[in-house]
Design a protein around this motif. Structure first.
Motif, short mmCIF file in Angstrom:
data_model
loop_
_atom_site.label_atom_id
_atom_site.label_comp_id
_atom_site.label_asym_id
_atom_site.label_seq_id
_atom_site.Cartn_x
_atom_site.Cartn_y
_atom_site.Cartn_z
N THR A 80 -40.27 -35.53 106.67
CA THR A 80 -39.20 -34.54 106.82
C THR A 80 -37.84 -35.22 106.79
O THR A 80 -36.90 -34.74 106.14
CB THR A 80 -39.37 -33.76 108.13
N ALA A 81 -37.74 -36.35 107.50
CA ALA A 81 -36.46 -37.09 107.54
C ALA A 81 -36.09 -37.59 106.15
O ALA A 81 -34.93 -37.48 105.72
CB ALA A 81 -36.58 -38.26 108.51
N LEU A 82 -37.08 -38.12 105.42
CA LEU A 82 -36.82 -38.60 104.06
C LEU A 82 -36.38 -37.45 103.17
O LEU A 82 -35.42 -37.58 102.40
CB LEU A 82 -38.07 -39.28 103.50
N GLY A 83 -37.06 -36.31 103.28
CA GLY A 83 -36.68 -35.14 102.49
C GLY A 83 -35.27 -34.66 102.80
O GLY A 83 -34.51 -34.31 101.89
N ALA A 84 -34.90 -34.69 104.08
CA ALA A 84 -33.54 -34.27 104.47
C ALA A 84 -32.50 -35.20 103.86
O ALA A 84 -31.45 -34.73 103.39
CB ALA A 84 -33.43 -34.25 105.99
N GLU A 85 -32.77 -36.49 103.86
CA GLU A 85 -31.83 -37.46 103.30
C GLU A 85 -31.72 -37.30 101.78
O GLU A 85 -30.64 -37.40 101.21
CB GLU A 85 -32.24 -38.89 103.66
N ILE A 86 -32.85 -37.05 101.12
CA ILE A 86 -32.85 -36.85 99.66
C ILE A 86 -32.03 -35.61 99.30
O ILE A 86 -31.13 -35.66 98.45
CB ILE A 86 -34.28 -36.73 99.11
N ILE A 87 -32.32 -34.50 99.97
CA ILE A 87 -31.64 -33.24 99.66
C ILE A 87 -30.16 -33.33 100.01
O ILE A 87 -29.29 -32.92 99.23
CB ILE A 87 -32.31 -32.06 100.38
N GLY A 88 -29.86 -33.88 101.18
CA GLY A 88 -28.46 -34.01 101.60
C GLY A 88 -27.65 -34.86 100.64
O GLY A 88 -26.51 -34.50 100.28
N THR A 89 -28.22 -35.97 100.21
CA THR A 89 -27.50 -36.85 99.28
C THR A 89 -27.40 -36.22 97.90
O THR A 89 -26.39 -36.39 97.22
CB THR A 89 -28.16 -38.23 99.20
N PHE A 90 -28.43 -35.48 97.50
CA PHE A 90 -28.35 -34.77 96.22
C PHE A 90 -27.15 -33.82 96.22
O PHE A 90 -26.37 -33.78 95.26
CB PHE A 90 -29.64 -33.98 95.97
N VAL A 91 -26.98 -33.06 97.29
CA VAL A 91 -25.86 -32.12 97.39
C VAL A 91 -24.54 -32.87 97.28
O VAL A 91 -23.63 -32.46 96.54
CB VAL A 91 -25.93 -31.33 98.72
N LEU A 92 -24.42 -33.99 98.00
CA LEU A 92 -23.18 -34.76 97.97
C LEU A 92 -22.91 -35.33 96.58
O LEU A 92 -21.82 -35.15 96.03
CB LEU A 92 -23.25 -35.90 98.99
N VAL A 93 -23.87 -36.01 95.99
CA VAL A 93 -23.64 -36.68 94.71
C VAL A 93 -23.44 -35.67 93.59
O VAL A 93 -22.58 -35.86 92.72
CB VAL A 93 -24.78 -37.67 94.39
N TYR A 94 -24.17 -34.56 93.64
CA TYR A 94 -23.95 -33.52 92.62
C TYR A 94 -22.54 -32.94 92.74
O TYR A 94 -21.88 -32.67 91.74
CB TYR A 94 -25.00 -32.42 92.72
N THR A 95 -22.07 -32.78 93.97
CA THR A 95 -20.70 -32.29 94.18
C THR A 95 -19.69 -33.28 93.60
O THR A 95 -18.70 -32.88 92.99
CB THR A 95 -20.43 -32.06 95.68
N VAL A 96 -19.94 -34.58 93.79
CA VAL A 96 -19.05 -35.60 93.22
C VAL A 96 -19.02 -35.49 91.70
O VAL A 96 -17.95 -35.50 91.08
CB VAL A 96 -19.49 -37.02 93.65
N PHE A 97 -20.20 -35.35 91.09
CA PHE A 97 -20.25 -35.20 89.63
C PHE A 97 -19.47 -33.96 89.18
O PHE A 97 -18.69 -34.02 88.23
CB PHE A 97 -21.70 -35.08 89.15
N SER A 98 -19.68 -32.85 89.86
CA SER A 98 -19.02 -31.60 89.46
C SER A 98 -17.51 -31.67 89.67
O SER A 98 -16.75 -31.20 88.82
CB SER A 98 -19.60 -30.44 90.27
N ALA A 99 -17.10 -32.24 90.80
CA ALA A 99 -15.67 -32.25 91.13
C ALA A 99 -14.87 -33.23 90.28
O ALA A 99 -13.67 -33.07 90.10
CB ALA A 99 -15.48 -32.60 92.61
N THR A 100 -15.55 -34.25 89.74
CA THR A 100 -14.83 -35.28 88.97
C THR A 100 -15.17 -35.25 87.49
O THR A 100 -14.80 -36.16 86.75
CB THR A 100 -15.16 -36.68 89.53
N ASP A 101 -15.84 -34.21 87.05
CA ASP A 101 -16.21 -34.09 85.63
C ASP A 101 -14.95 -34.07 84.76
O ASP A 101 -14.11 -33.18 84.91
CB ASP A 101 -17.01 -32.80 85.41
N PRO A 102 -14.78 -35.04 83.83
CA PRO A 102 -13.57 -35.09 83.02
C PRO A 102 -13.40 -33.87 82.12
O PRO A 102 -12.28 -33.46 81.83
CB PRO A 102 -13.73 -36.36 82.18
N LYS A 103 -14.50 -33.24 81.69
CA LYS A 103 -14.38 -32.03 80.87
C LYS A 103 -13.79 -30.89 81.68
O LYS A 103 -12.99 -30.11 81.18
CB LYS A 103 -15.75 -31.64 80.32
#
Length: 198
Positions: A80-103
């Motif tokens: 459960t802890a590993l899953g929480a870290e995976i999902i939480g980091t996915f949300v963060l890193v995907y937000t970084v990709f979306s917020a900094t997309d040059p297009k």
């Protein structure tokens, strides 16, 4: 605080304060291997120094609260802890990709200025969801710095979760953004261009 840190360091390093984010951007070929490794080393050293300062200035609360070291909370298992870290980091890193997309930046001139804001909100929302489970890692450098300075058995027992989880979450976000969303967008654009207009 994340908003401020990313905003202040964006012009220096691109706002890299998290090895998982750096890893995701490396996978997306936005950062070279040498730069990514250098950032990760600097992030870990910065985290150690930061936790050292907290211990020096707030010794009693620091010890009472376990040095801020990430652990799996009672009532939750490692999966459960590993899953929480995976999902939480996915949300963060995907937000970084979306917020900094040059297009997106080219289309919306305000995006580069506001990019740290959604990143800060993503971190806030992930903390609300995962603090009861793991104390919220999603940043291996922060977890590592706390474990190094606190340095007792409990801090290291499940420490691997706070590296493996964030790196898997970053990998998933990079794949989703670069190879699924981008591929679908390119396919949709190609379909749009191939259709004759009236």
């Amino acid at each position: 605080m994340i908003f401020i840190l990313v905003y202040c360091t964006a012009g220096i390093s691109g706002g890299h304060i998290n090895p998982a984010v750096t890893f995701g951007l490396f996978l997306a070929r936005k950062v070279s291997l040498i730069r990514a490794v250098s950032y990760m080393i600097a992030q870990c050293l910065g985290a150690i120094c930061g936790v050292g300062l907290v211990k020096a200035f707030m010794h009693n609360p620091y010890n009472r609260l376990g040095g801020g070291a990430n652990t799996v909370a009672p009532g939750y298992n490692k999966g459960t802890a590993l899953g929480a870290e995976i999902i939480g980091t996915f949300v963060l890193v995907y937000t970084v990709f979306s917020a900094t997309d040059p297009k997106r930046s080219a289309r919306d001139s305000h995006v580069p200025v506001l990019a740290p804001l959604p990143i800060g909100f993503a971190v806030f929302m992930v903390h609300l969801a995962t603090i009861p489970i793991t104390g919220t890692g999603i940043n291996p450098a922060r977890s590592f710095g706390a474990a190094v300075i606190f340095n007792n058995g409990k801090a290291w027992d499940d420490h691997w979760i706070f590296w493996v989880g964030p790196f898997l979450g970053a990998l998933a976000a990079a794949i989703y953004h670069q190879y699924i969303l981008r591929a679908q967008a390119a396919k949709a654009l190609g379909s749009f261009r191939s259709n004759p207009t009236n």
